[in-house]
Design an enzyme around this catalytic site. Structure first.
Site, PDB file in Angstrom:
ATOM      1  N   MET A  30       0.411  -2.568 -11.542  1.00 21.58           N
ATOM      2  CA  MET A  30       0.920  -3.810 -10.946  1.00 21.58           C
ATOM      3  C   MET A  30      -0.250  -4.680 -10.490  1.00 21.58           C
ATOM      4  O   MET A  30      -0.065  -5.616  -9.705  1.00 21.58           O
ATOM      5  CB  MET A  30       1.855  -3.500  -9.778  1.00 21.58           C
ATOM      6  CG  MET A  30       3.073  -2.678 -10.218  1.00 21.58           C
ATOM      7  SD  MET A  30       4.547  -2.966  -9.205  1.00 21.58           S
ATOM      8  CE  MET A  30       3.977  -2.423  -7.611  1.00 21.58           C
ATOM      9  N   LEU A  33      -6.276  -4.175  -8.622  1.00 21.41           N
ATOM     10  CA  LEU A  33      -6.792  -2.862  -9.029  1.00 21.41           C
ATOM     11  C   LEU A  33      -7.816  -2.303  -8.050  1.00 21.41           C
ATOM     12  O   LEU A  33      -8.563  -3.051  -7.414  1.00 21.41           O
ATOM     13  CB  LEU A  33      -7.426  -3.001 -10.413  1.00 21.41           C
ATOM     14  CG  LEU A  33      -6.495  -3.575 -11.488  1.00 21.41           C
ATOM     15  CD1 LEU A  33      -7.243  -3.749 -12.795  1.00 21.41           C
ATOM     16  CD2 LEU A  33      -5.264  -2.708 -11.683  1.00 21.41           C
ATOM     17  N   GLY A  36      -8.669   3.872  -8.044  1.00 18.84           N
ATOM     18  CA  GLY A  36      -7.627   4.759  -8.572  1.00 18.84           C
ATOM     19  C   GLY A  36      -7.200   4.321  -9.963  1.00 18.84           C
ATOM     20  O   GLY A  36      -7.172   5.111 -10.906  1.00 18.84           O
ATOM     21  N   HIS A  37      -6.909   3.004 -10.093  1.00 18.96           N
ATOM     22  CA  HIS A  37      -6.542   2.479 -11.414  1.00 18.96           C
ATOM     23  C   HIS A  37      -7.664   2.679 -12.422  1.00 18.96           C
ATOM     24  O   HIS A  37      -7.428   3.058 -13.568  1.00 18.96           O
ATOM     25  CB  HIS A  37      -6.241   0.979 -11.325  1.00 18.96           C
ATOM     26  CG  HIS A  37      -5.097   0.621 -10.417  1.00 18.96           C
ATOM     27  ND1 HIS A  37      -5.291   0.056  -9.178  1.00 18.96           N
ATOM     28  CD2 HIS A  37      -3.759   0.740 -10.581  1.00 18.96           C
ATOM     29  CE1 HIS A  37      -4.109  -0.170  -8.608  1.00 18.96           C
ATOM     30  NE2 HIS A  37      -3.167   0.241  -9.439  1.00 18.96           N
ATOM     31  N   GLN A  61      12.015  -3.525  -9.738  1.00 23.47           N
ATOM     32  CA  GLN A  61      11.815  -2.256  -9.032  1.00 23.47           C
ATOM     33  C   GLN A  61      11.617  -2.460  -7.533  1.00 23.47           C
ATOM     34  O   GLN A  61      11.380  -1.500  -6.811  1.00 23.47           O
ATOM     35  CB  GLN A  61      10.652  -1.466  -9.648  1.00 23.47           C
ATOM     36  CG  GLN A  61       9.267  -2.008  -9.330  1.00 23.47           C
ATOM     37  CD  GLN A  61       8.198  -1.311 -10.154  1.00 23.47           C
ATOM     38  OE1 GLN A  61       8.173  -1.396 -11.379  1.00 23.47           O
ATOM     39  NE2 GLN A  61       7.308  -0.605  -9.496  1.00 23.47           N
ATOM     40  N   GLN A 148      -1.133  10.398 -10.296  1.00 24.93           N
ATOM     41  CA  GLN A 148      -0.423  11.452  -9.566  1.00 24.93           C
ATOM     42  C   GLN A 148      -0.056  11.003  -8.156  1.00 24.93           C
ATOM     43  O   GLN A 148       0.759  11.622  -7.499  1.00 24.93           O
ATOM     44  CB  GLN A 148      -1.313  12.707  -9.539  1.00 24.93           C
ATOM     45  CG  GLN A 148      -0.808  13.866  -8.717  1.00 24.93           C
ATOM     46  CD  GLN A 148       0.503  14.446  -9.251  1.00 24.93           C
ATOM     47  OE1 GLN A 148       0.846  14.283 -10.412  1.00 24.93           O
ATOM     48  NE2 GLN A 148       1.259  15.093  -8.381  1.00 24.93           N
ATOM     49  N   ASP A 150       1.758   8.520  -7.329  1.00 24.80           N
ATOM     50  CA  ASP A 150       3.206   8.338  -7.391  1.00 24.80           C
ATOM     51  C   ASP A 150       3.795   9.558  -8.091  1.00 24.80           C
ATOM     52  O   ASP A 150       4.225   9.487  -9.247  1.00 24.80           O
ATOM     53  CB  ASP A 150       3.538   7.050  -8.124  1.00 24.80           C
ATOM     54  CG  ASP A 150       2.992   5.835  -7.390  1.00 24.80           C
ATOM     55  OD1 ASP A 150       3.485   5.534  -6.299  1.00 24.80           O
ATOM     56  OD2 ASP A 150       2.037   5.221  -7.899  1.00 24.80           O
ATOM     57  N   GLN A 153       7.307   9.344  -9.431  1.00 25.87           N
ATOM     58  CA  GLN A 153       7.350   8.415 -10.565  1.00 25.87           C
ATOM     59  C   GLN A 153       6.901   9.099 -11.852  1.00 25.87           C
ATOM     60  O   GLN A 153       7.566   8.992 -12.884  1.00 25.87           O
ATOM     61  CB  GLN A 153       6.459   7.207 -10.271  1.00 25.87           C
ATOM     62  CG  GLN A 153       6.281   6.273 -11.457  1.00 25.87           C
ATOM     63  CD  GLN A 153       5.464   5.050 -11.077  1.00 25.87           C
ATOM     64  OE1 GLN A 153       5.982   4.121 -10.482  1.00 25.87           O
ATOM     65  NE2 GLN A 153       4.178   5.059 -11.411  1.00 25.87           N
ATOM     66  N   MET A 184      -6.151   5.866  -2.274  1.00 26.60           N
ATOM     67  CA  MET A 184      -6.298   4.446  -2.600  1.00 26.60           C
ATOM     68  C   MET A 184      -4.945   3.864  -2.981  1.00 26.60           C
ATOM     69  O   MET A 184      -4.154   4.481  -3.687  1.00 26.60           O
ATOM     70  CB  MET A 184      -7.286   4.279  -3.740  1.00 26.60           C
ATOM     71  CG  MET A 184      -8.693   4.593  -3.290  1.00 26.60           C
ATOM     72  SD  MET A 184      -9.901   3.779  -4.335  1.00 26.60           S
ATOM     73  CE  MET A 184     -11.397   4.400  -3.575  1.00 26.60           C
TER      74      MET A 184
END
Lengths: 281, 281
Positions: A30, A33, A36-37, A61, A148, A150, A153, A184
Site C-alpha cells: 500500500m 514503503l 520491511g517492504h 479493505q 509475515q 500480517d 493475511q 516496521m
C-alpha cells in the site's frame, strides 16, 4: 524502472515478459514503503528475474471510520526507493482504474477471517482477497511475496491460492524491526513520541511469552494473561486482541505445541499496531 | 487428444502451450455433451490454436435436493465426440482433485445472482463463479466460450471477469436447438416422451413474444402474461419464472426497448428446463 498506472498496460507488460521466458515476482504494497517492504523486494529477487511492486491503497479493505483517507502516501519517495532496489516495474493504479465500474464481485476466504484482525475489521479480509486476486490477474506473477507481519493475511492468501488454484507461489518475508524491536509499519508515523516509546512493549511482550514457553509453560491462557498484564502496564495501550492459535489454520488450541502463532493488536491513541511471533514448540 | 485429470498437470500443459506461443481456448462443460457443446468447441476454434474442454459436474453449484447425483454422465462417449472435433486436451478432474481440502474460498458476483435461476437456486451462481475461477487458473485460457442458453450465467461470468481482471476473453455461443425448437440440454434426456413433446412450448412462447414485440407491444407485463398463459396450456408445465429484463445487467424495465432478455424456466415433472431470447428492439 517503468511506472504503470493502467491495469491493461500492466497485464500486457507481464504477458510480454512471461512470453520472453522471464519469471515475475510481485510484491503487493500500500506504499509509504519502509525497510520491511524493501526486504520483501529483495526476497522476491531470490526467486525471480523481473520484479513488480504494486502500490495501491485499496479502499474496499478499509471499513467505515478506518484510516483510508489519512493512510500515509508518498509515491515519489516510494519510487526513489524502488528504483534503488532495481525493481523492474511499479504498478500504481488509481482507485478509478482498479474499480472502473461498480464492482460486484468479491473473493472471500471464510473460516480464517473472523478471528484476530477480522473480528475488529469486518470485511477487511474480503477486501484483501479481492484486491489480491485482481493484482494476480493483472500482474500475472509466478511468485508473490507477503510479509509475515500480517500473519493472518498471508495465511488467508495461501489458503485462497490453494482453494482457487492460482498459479502463483506464495513466499513469506520475515518481520523487519526497528533497532528497539518495534515491527516496521507505515502506520508507525502516526505515533506520538511518547507512544512510539511505549509501543516497544508489543515486541517485548512477545519475547517474554517466548521465554515462558521455552521454560516449559504449555497453557495458552497463562501465557496470554501474562502478555496482557505486561502490555497493560504501558499507559494508554488499549488491547484489541492478544491471542495464541494453531499456526497453520488459526484454530483454537488447549496446549502450546507444534506450530503456534502468538498475535496481538494494540491501539495507542487512534493508531492500531499489530505484531506476532510464529513458534515451533 | 490428451485426457488430463490432475489440476497441476493441466496447469503445466497450458503453461507449456502458452510458452510455445499458442492461444488456448477453454470450453467449460459438465459433460454429457450435445450439439450445443460441440458448437462452442467449433466457436473456440475460430479464436484459438489449442482447445481445452473441461468436463466436471461441480458439486458446489448444486443445492440440497437438486440433481447432482443423478446428473447424466458418460465420459467415454464425451471423449469420442471431442476426439472427432479435434480437441487438444480434455480436463476431467475428480471432485477430490478439484476440492482436495475443505474449500473455504468463494467467488461471488452480487446483484446479478438473486434473479431468475439465482432466486430458485440459491448459492448456485456462487458455485459457478468459484469453479469457473478455478478452471481459469488451472487451464489458463486466453479465450473461454460459454453458451447463451445459460444467459444469466454468461452475464455473471462476463461481470466477474471485468471485476477481477481475469486475462480471459469471454465469447458467447448461440443456443443450438432440436429441429422442433427445443433448446439442447443435457437434462432433456430426463423428459418422458409426452413431456418432451410439451416442452416445445418454451421456444414457441419465446417466438410468440418476439412477434408481439415486433408488432409494437412495448409493455413487458403484457408480453410476460401472454407467455405465461401460453405455457400454462401445456398440461403439467410448472413455471419457475418468465421474466423480461434489461439484456445488459438484468435490471427491471418498464418499457421494452434496447437490448432485452426474455428468459424462462419451467419444470416438467422433476426436470427443470430453461430457455431465453435476447432481442434488440
Amino acid at each position: 524502472m517503468e511506472v504503470i498506472q493502467s491495469p491493461q498496460e500492466m497485464q500486457t507488460w507481464s504477458l510480454t515478459r512471461r512470453q520472453a521466458g522471464y519469471k515475475i515476482g510481485l510484491v503487493p504494497t500500500m506504499g509509504f514503503l519502509h525497510e520491511g517492504h524493501l526486504s520483501l523486494v529483495r526476497k522476491a529477487k531470490d526467486y525471480c528475474d523481473r520484479i513488480v511492486v504494486s502500490i495501491f491503497v485499496n479502499p474496499i479493505q478499509f471499513g467505515e471510520g478506518e484510516d483510508f483517507d489519512r493512510y500515509p502516501r508518498d509515491l515519489s519517495r516510494d519510487l526513489d526507493l524502488l528504483q534503488k532496489e532495481g525493481v523492474d516495474a511499479v504498478f500504481a493504479p488509481t482507485v478509478a482504474g482498479m474499480y472502473p465500474e461498480r464492482t460486484r464481485t468479491f473473493v472471500e476466504t471464510e473460516g480464517l477471517d473472523h478471528k484476530l484482525c477480522g473480528r475488529s475489521r469486518p470485511g477487511h479480509f474480503r477486501g484483501v482477497t479481492t484486491v489480491v486476486s485482481k493484482l494476480f490477474n493483472i500482474c500475472l506473477p509466478q511468485v508473490a511475496v507477503f510479509g509475515q507481519k500480517d500473519a493472518q493475511q498471508v495465511m488467508i492468501i495461501e489458503k485462497m491460492v490453494r482453494d482457487l488454484n492460482f498459479p502463483v507461489q506464495i513466499i513469506r518475508g520475515d518481520i523487519v524491526r526497528e533497532p528497539d524491536g518495534l515491527a516496521m509499519s507505515s502506520r508507525n508515523v502516526y505515533l506520538s513520541p511518547e507512544d512510539r516509546k511505549k509501543a516497544t512493549i508489543l515486541y517485548r511482550s512477545l519475547l517474554m511469552a517466548r521465554d515462558m514457553i521455552r521454560e516449559g509453560e504449555r497453557n495458552p491462557q497463562a501465557v496470554r494473561n501474562a502478555m496482557i498484564e505486561m502490555i497493560n502496564q504501558a499507559n494508554g495501550a488499549e488491547i484489541d486482541y492478544v491471542e495464541i492459535y494453531n499456526g497453520f489454520d488459526l484454530s483454537d488450541i488447549e496446549e502450546i505445541k507444534g506450530q503456534v502463532l502468538l498475535a496481538l493488536a494494540v491501539r495507542f491513541g487512534s493508531t492500531r499496531l499489530i505484531d506476532n511471533l510464529l513458534l515451533e514448540v
